[in-house]
Scaffold this motif. Structure first.
Motif, short mmCIF file in Angstrom:
data_model
loop_
_atom_site.label_atom_id
_atom_site.label_comp_id
_atom_site.label_asym_id
_atom_site.label_seq_id
_atom_site.Cartn_x
_atom_site.Cartn_y
_atom_site.Cartn_z
N ALA A 99 54.14 46.32 52.98
CA ALA A 99 53.26 46.96 54.28
C ALA A 99 54.26 47.56 55.38
O ALA A 99 53.58 47.81 56.36
N GLY A 100 55.41 47.39 55.12
CA GLY A 100 56.39 47.94 55.96
C GLY A 100 57.09 47.32 56.96
O GLY A 100 57.70 47.77 57.89
N VAL A 101 56.97 45.85 56.76
CA VAL A 101 57.62 45.12 57.70
C VAL A 101 59.30 44.95 57.46
O VAL A 101 59.38 44.55 56.03
N ILE A 129 47.96 47.68 52.21
CA ILE A 129 48.57 48.16 50.99
C ILE A 129 47.74 48.53 50.01
O ILE A 129 46.52 48.09 49.76
N THR A 130 48.36 49.33 49.03
CA THR A 130 47.62 49.75 47.83
C THR A 130 48.34 49.24 46.54
O THR A 130 49.37 48.87 46.66
N ARG A 131 47.71 49.33 45.48
CA ARG A 131 48.40 48.98 44.16
C ARG A 131 49.85 49.50 44.10
O ARG A 131 50.82 49.18 43.54
N PHE A 204 46.63 42.27 47.86
CA PHE A 204 47.72 41.78 46.89
C PHE A 204 47.39 40.82 45.70
O PHE A 204 47.59 41.06 44.57
N LEU A 205 46.11 39.83 46.03
CA LEU A 205 45.41 39.24 44.99
C LEU A 205 44.76 40.00 43.97
O LEU A 205 44.68 39.50 42.83
N ARG A 206 43.93 41.12 44.72
CA ARG A 206 43.05 41.77 43.74
C ARG A 206 44.28 42.73 42.54
O ARG A 206 43.71 42.74 41.60
N VAL A 207 45.31 43.04 43.01
CA VAL A 207 46.20 43.81 42.28
C VAL A 207 46.54 42.90 41.20
O VAL A 207 46.47 43.18 39.84
N GLN A 208 46.87 41.68 41.47
CA GLN A 208 47.27 40.62 40.37
C GLN A 208 46.05 40.25 39.47
O GLN A 208 46.30 40.23 38.42
N ILE A 209 44.73 40.28 39.84
CA ILE A 209 43.79 39.80 39.34
C ILE A 209 43.35 41.06 38.28
O ILE A 209 43.06 40.81 37.02
N ASP A 210 43.53 42.08 38.82
CA ASP A 210 43.22 43.44 37.97
C ASP A 210 44.15 43.61 36.99
O ASP A 210 43.91 44.03 35.88
N ALA A 211 45.35 43.01 36.94
CA ALA A 211 46.37 43.00 36.10
C ALA A 211 46.39 41.99 35.04
O ALA A 211 46.76 41.88 33.96
N GLY A 212 45.41 40.82 35.60
CA GLY A 212 45.19 39.96 34.66
C GLY A 212 45.63 38.64 34.64
O GLY A 212 45.49 37.74 33.76
N VAL A 213 45.87 37.93 35.85
CA VAL A 213 45.99 36.77 35.95
C VAL A 213 44.73 35.94 35.79
O VAL A 213 43.58 36.24 35.94
#
Ligand SMILES: Cc1c2[nH]c(c1CCC(=O)O)Cc1[nH]c(c(CCC(=O)O)c1C)Cc1[nH]c(c(CCC(=O)O)c1C)Cc1[nH]c(c(C)c1CCC(=O)O)C2
Length: 364
Positions: A99-101, A129-131, A204-213
Motif C-alpha cells: 500500500a506504499g508504506v 490495494i488491489t490484486r 488482502f484476504l479477498r485476494v487469498q480467498i479468490d485464489a483458493g485458500v
C-alpha cells in the motif's frame, strides 16, 4: 468412508473429498471429525533447518514476494510434520508495504517503519490495494492449492490494531504507548488509520480467498494490551468490518490474539467462526466465555515444547481433554513456534494429537 448425494461411496483418501471436507475445516465449522486437527502458528520458519537454508541469502520481504520460495517454505512443515493445514508463508506487513508504506522486516527485531504515522496526511497516503499490488500472493496461493491436494491452506492478515501498532510505534513495542496515546488523544485520526487498515486487510484476504485458500486467520496479536472497554470502542468496529466483509466468502474465519483472556467473548462478537486462545486461559474456561456458537483454536504454551517429552505429553493430553468442552477444537500453540524449538518435538506432537483423539467418527 462417506456416502455422497449420488450414493457413491468415497474412500477417505479419495481426492473428491477436498480440503473443504478436511478435519481442519470440519472442526472450524463445529462438525464431527475423525481426529482433532493440528497445525502450528509459525510452523514455517526458523525452527526448520530447511527454512534457514533457503532463507540464507534472501531478505524476509523479498522471500514473501517470490511465489517459488513462498510455495516451498509453506510446504516444508507440511511434509515434515504431517500437520492438518498449511499456512501461507508471508507476513502481516506485506499488504501494508504494498500500500506504499516504507518498511522493512529486520532480522531478530521484526517490522520497522521508516516514518511512523502521526498525521491524517500520512494516513491518506496509505492507498487501498488491489490484486495487482499483491499478484505474487495470488500466484503463490494458486501454486500451493494445486500442490496441497486435500490439505487445506490457511490465508491470513494482520488486524487493524496490531498493524496500526507497528505503523505508529515504528517497530515492535512492549507497551504500545504511542499507539494508545494517539487513540485516546486523537480518536478521529485513530479511526481514519484503523479504517484504512481494515480496508487493506479485507482486500488482502479477498485476494487469498479468490485464489483458493480454505480458511483465513485474522491476527490481532497485540490486542491483549487493551481493556475490554477500549477494545470495544477503538478496535472491535474495525475488526468486525473485516470479518463481516468475508461473511459471504464461504471459508471459516479464525480470530487470534495473545493475552486476550478478558477479551475472548468480545473478540468472538467481532464475527469469527473460530477464536484463537493463548496458553493463559484453559480451553474449557475459554469456551464458557466465547459460547457454543464458535470453535476454539489452541493452546499449548510454545515454551512447553522446550521441556522434556513427558511434560509435553501431559500438556497435550490436558489440552485435548479441556478442548472437548468446545463445540469444535483445532489444536495449536498459544502463540508462534519459537526458533529454538526442536522440530522433531513438533512432529511428535502432531502424531500424539492424532493418536489420542482418533476414534470412530461421531455421526451426530
Ligand atoms: C505480529 C506478527 C508479525 N508477523 C506475523 C504476526 C502475527 C503472528 C504473531 O503474533 O506472531 C504473522 C506471520 N509472520 C510469518 C508468518 C508465517 C506463517 C507461519 O505461521 O508459519 C505469519 C503468520 C512469517 C515470519 N515473519 C517474520 C519471521 C522471521 C523472519 C526470519 O525468518 O528471518 C517469519 C518466519 C518476521 C516478523 N514479523 C513480525 C514479527 C514479530 C517478526 C519476528 C521478528 C524476529 O523474531 O525476527 C510481525
Amino acid at each position: 468412508m462417506t456416502t455422497d448425494t449420488t450414493g457413491t461411496v468415497a474412500r477417505d483418501d479419495d481426492p473428491r473429498r477436498g480440503p473443504a471436507d478436511s478435519p481442519f475445516v470440519r472442526a472450524c465449522r463445529r462438525r464431527p471429525v475423525p481426529h482433532t486437527p493440528v497445525w502450528f502458528m509459525r510452523q514455517a520458519g526458523r525452527s526448520l533447518p530447511e527454512y534457514r537454508q533457503i532463507r540464507a541469502n534472501v531478505a524476509m520481504l523479498e522471500s514473501c514476494r517470490r511465489p517459488d520460495l513462498v510455495t516451498e517454505i509453506t510446504l516444508q512443515p507440511v511434509r515434515r510434520h504431517g500437520v492438518d493445514a498449511a499456512i501461507l508463508f508471508s507476513d502481516i506487513v506485506v499488504p501494508v508495504a504494498a500500500a506504499g508504506v516504507d518498511l522493512d522486516i529486520v532480522p531478530g527485531t521484526g517490522p520497522v517503519v521508516a516514518e511512523p504515522v502521526r498525521t491524517l496526511d500520512q494516513v491518506e497516503k496509505i492507498r487501498p490495494i488491489t490484486r495487482d499490488d499483491v499478484s505474487y500472493v495470488d500466484e503463490a496461493v494458486r501454486l500451493l492449492v494445486a500442490e496441497l491436494g486435500d490439505t487445506p491452506l490457511i490465508g491470513f492478515a494482520g488486524a487493524p490494531f496490531t498493524l496500526a501498532s507497528y505503523l505508529v510505534e515504528g517497530g515492535p513495542s512492549r507497551t504500545h504507548a504511542k499507539t494508545k496515546a494517539l487513540m485516546y488523544g486523537q480518536p478521529e485520526l485513530w479511526h481514519a488509520l484503523a479504517g484504512r487498515l481494515a480496508e487493506i486487510t479485507l482486500a488482502f484476504l479477498r485476494v487469498q480467498i479468490d485464489a483458493g485458500v480454505s480458511a483465513v486467520q485474522l491476527f490481532d496479536s497485540w490486542a491483549g494490551a487493551l481493556s475490554e472497554a477500549d477494545y470495544r470502542r477503538f478496535v472491535l468496529p474495525h475488526s468486525a468490518a473485516v470479518l463481516a466483509g468475508l461473511a459471504d466468502a464461504g471459508v471459516p474465519r479464525i480470530h487470534f490474539g495473545v493475552g486476550t483472556g478478558e477479551l475472548l467473548s468480545t473478540m468472538g462478537e467481532a464475527g469469527a467462526d473460530v477464536v484463537g486462545v493463548d496458553w493463559r486461559t484453559p480451553l474449557d474456561v475459554a469456551t464458557g466465555r466465547i459460547g457454543p456458537d464458535r470453535a476454539v483454536q489452541g493452546n499449548l504454551d510454545p515454551c512447553v515444547l522446550l521441556a522434556p517429552w513427558p511434560v509435553v505429553e501431559a500438556e497435550v493430553r490436558r489440552i485435548l481433554e479441556q478442548g472437548r468442552a468446545a463445540p469444535g477444537h483445532v489444536f495449536n500453540l498459544g502463540h508462534g513456534v519459537l526458533p529454538e524449538t526442536d522440530p522433531d518435538v513438533l512432529t511428535r506432537v502432531v502424531a500424539l494429537v492424532h493418536e489420542l483423539s482418533a476414534g470412530p467418527a461421531d455421526q451426530g
